[in-house]
Design a protein around this motif. Structure first.
Motif, short mmCIF file in Angstrom:
data_model
loop_
_atom_site.label_atom_id
_atom_site.label_comp_id
_atom_site.label_asym_id
_atom_site.label_seq_id
_atom_site.Cartn_x
_atom_site.Cartn_y
_atom_site.Cartn_z
N MET A 1 26.21 -9.73 97.83
CA MET A 1 26.14 -9.49 96.38
C MET A 1 26.94 -10.55 95.62
SD MET A 1 27.00 -5.99 94.33
CE MET A 1 28.76 -6.15 94.53
N GLU B 1 16.04 -4.99 90.81
CA GLU B 1 17.46 -5.16 91.09
C GLU B 1 18.27 -4.92 89.82
OE1 GLU B 1 18.20 -5.44 94.10
OE2 GLU B 1 16.62 -6.54 95.14
N THR C 1 22.82 -5.95 92.64
CA THR C 1 22.13 -5.61 93.89
C THR C 1 21.20 -6.75 94.29
OG1 THR C 1 20.23 -4.52 92.85
CG2 THR C 1 22.19 -3.17 93.30
N ASP D 1 18.86 -6.24 97.37
CA ASP D 1 18.30 -5.65 98.59
C ASP D 1 16.81 -5.90 98.75
OD1 ASP D 1 20.79 -4.46 99.34
OD2 ASP D 1 20.44 -2.94 97.80
N ALA E 1 15.97 -0.62 92.86
CA ALA E 1 17.23 -0.05 92.36
C ALA E 1 17.02 0.36 90.91
CB ALA E 1 18.36 -1.05 92.48
N SER F 1 18.92 3.79 94.68
CA SER F 1 18.26 2.73 95.44
C SER F 1 17.39 3.32 96.53
CB SER F 1 19.27 1.78 96.06
OG SER F 1 18.61 0.76 96.81
N TYR G 1 24.20 5.47 95.06
CA TYR G 1 25.26 4.60 95.55
C TYR G 1 26.22 4.30 94.40
CZ TYR G 1 21.93 3.88 99.33
OH TYR G 1 21.05 4.08 100.35
N VAL H 1 28.98 1.06 93.40
CA VAL H 1 29.53 -0.24 93.76
C VAL H 1 30.78 -0.50 92.93
CG1 VAL H 1 28.01 -1.46 92.13
CG2 VAL H 1 29.03 -2.70 94.04
N ARG I 1 30.26 -1.48 98.28
CA ARG I 1 29.28 -0.43 97.96
C ARG I 1 29.46 0.75 98.90
NH1 ARG I 1 23.03 -2.02 97.99
NH2 ARG I 1 23.48 -2.51 100.18
#
Length: 441
Positions: free
Chosen positions: A1, A188, A203, A205, A209, A225, A234, A236, A243
């Motif tokens: 990240m 994201e 994010t 991934d 999200a 997410s 989640y 962060v 996270r």
């Protein structure tokens, strides 16, 4: 990240070094009464800051433009055209003794920002001063030192000082907005300053999200997410980048909303079959069920004192907004105008709830009193307008809109619907904005 929200880390090195003479006296006067219905924007001049030498070339213009844009965004000031500053009144001069106030007054300015920037041991030293042109006096002055790349932050900081000095209310120009960026098949979460600059990715991934939600201290961001397959919640830490999983119960884990004390969140879970709203602690442990019905209950938003919760339920057949008294469990339907009302957002002052409602096939932004009275429509069919979120001073609302080009972008307006400005100009679409609180340092 990477280094999400590194901007907040650098703020610690931006130190105000000087309190100018008479600043305390000036601060006692409130120049702008923002509660008056006939309020007229104050004309202010923000010419380029003086540059010490070639090492700061271009920074004087950048610093002035950031301050000017912030003040214009606030809806309180009429920033004068810089093209009018090319005459003798724009000659070098930062101190009161050097400034020809009569010339600025003839040019229409009632307030004036002057300043200079220079290279320093830390990278950059900036000096700002705000003058009352009519009274020919200093209102507030600050010096900041920090890294060269922190120039925009210094300018945002001084715009805050201007707002505090002239209204008696702290500014919010160094806050940020989280939003969802949809591009190339993924969604994201990103952050940006309130002028759309200083973009940071949270994010990465390559999944979906959604629903970013700031913690009250501005340190954490909760979100949904799908990167592990099913929707989970989640959180962060924006300082460390760490996270952690908040909620991974069977079924849906969506719609996070931090309680104002930061010790718990309202979330939607379907672990018991129906999607209901639950209260969970900071680690995701269920404390109680808050709102339940045969229908889906989502999109919780806390009142500033944490005693009530606005949320969306379709228990009457179509999505409508309800208000729940957390202590008693009593709920009341808030919206009756329109058949499709969603995304409530309680104002920081507790006096309004913003929401998105469908009108003639378009989603528009409305505000309504928490008792259901005094509905005001802020947008009027310029594309679809959704997901309102309040600035921490309660004067502005950010939202997503398709009003230009048919793709969603993040926009901002004053709480009366005026001063609409576009913030994001990125590929793809930007949705679901959430405005940060003021950061406690």
């Amino acid at each position: 990240m990477g280094r999400p929200l590194a901007v907040w880390l650098t703020l610690a090195v931006l130190v105000a070094l000087m309190a100018w003479p008479h600043q305390g006296v000036a601060a006692e006067r409130v120049y702008i009464d923002i509660t008056q219905p006939n309020f007229v924007r104050l004309p202010i001049a923000v010419p380029d800051l003086q540059e010490a030498d070639s090492s700061t070339q271009g920074l004087g213009t950048l610093l002035a433009s950031v301050v000017a844009n912030d003040l214009d965004l606030s809806g309180l000031f009429r920033v004068l055209d810089p093209k009018g500053f090319l005459g003798p009144e724009a000659a070098p001069g930062v101190t009161a003794a050097e400034i020809r106030f009569d010339r600025w007054r003839r040019g229409g300015a009632e307030f004036l920002v002057r300043g200079r920037c220079a290279r320093s041991s830390t990278g950059l030293r900036t000096e700002f001063r705000l003058y009352d042109v009519v009274a020919q006096r200093l209102v507030v002055g600050k010096i900041y030192e920090g890294r060269r790349e922190d120039a925009r932050i210094m300018a945002h900081r001084f715009a805050n000082e201007i707002l505090a000095a002239l209204t008696g209310e702290a500014g919010m120009f160094d806050t940020q907005i989280a939003f969802v960026q949809a591009k190339d098949g993924s969604k994201e979460i990103f952050l940006m300053d309130i002028d759309g600059e200083n973009l940071k990715r949270v994010t990465g991934d390559g999944s979906t999200a959604l629903s970013p939600a700031w913690s009250p201290d501005g340190r954490q961001l909760a979100y949904v997410s799908y990167f592990e397959g099913t929707p989970r919640l989640y959180a962060v830490d924006l300082f460390s980048g760490t996270r952690r999983t908040l909620c991974a119960y069977a079924g849906l884990n969506i719609s996070p909303a931090w309680r104002p004390d930061g010790e718990a969140l309202a979330v939607t879970l379907s672990k018991d079959g129906n999607p209901d709203i639950y209260l969970v602690d900071r680690n995701g442990r269920v404390l109680q069920r808050l709102a339940a019905s045969w229908a889906i209950d989502v999109s919780p938003s806390w009142s500033p004192d944490g005693t009530r919760l606005a949320y969306v339920s379709a228990e009457t057949g179509n999505p409508q907004i309800y208000v729940l008294d957390v202590a008693t469990g009593k709920k009341e339907r808030l919206t009756y105008h329109g058949k499709y009302n969603t995304a409530p957002s309680w104002s920081p002052k507790g006096d309004w709830i913003a929401y998105s409602g469908m009108d003639k096939g378009r989603n528009n932004i409305y505000i309504i009193r928490p008792d259901g009275s005094e509905i005001r429509q802020l947008t009027h069919g310029e594309g679809d307008n959704e997901a309102p979120t309040w600035s921490p001073d309660g004067r502005m609302i950010a939202f997503s809109s398709t009003r230009q080009g048919g793709r969603s972008a993040v926009w901002v307006m004053l709480y009366n619907g005026e001063g609409v400005k576009r913030l994001t100009r990125l590929p793809g679409e930007q949705t679901l904005p959430d405005w940060s609180p003021r950061i406690r340092r």
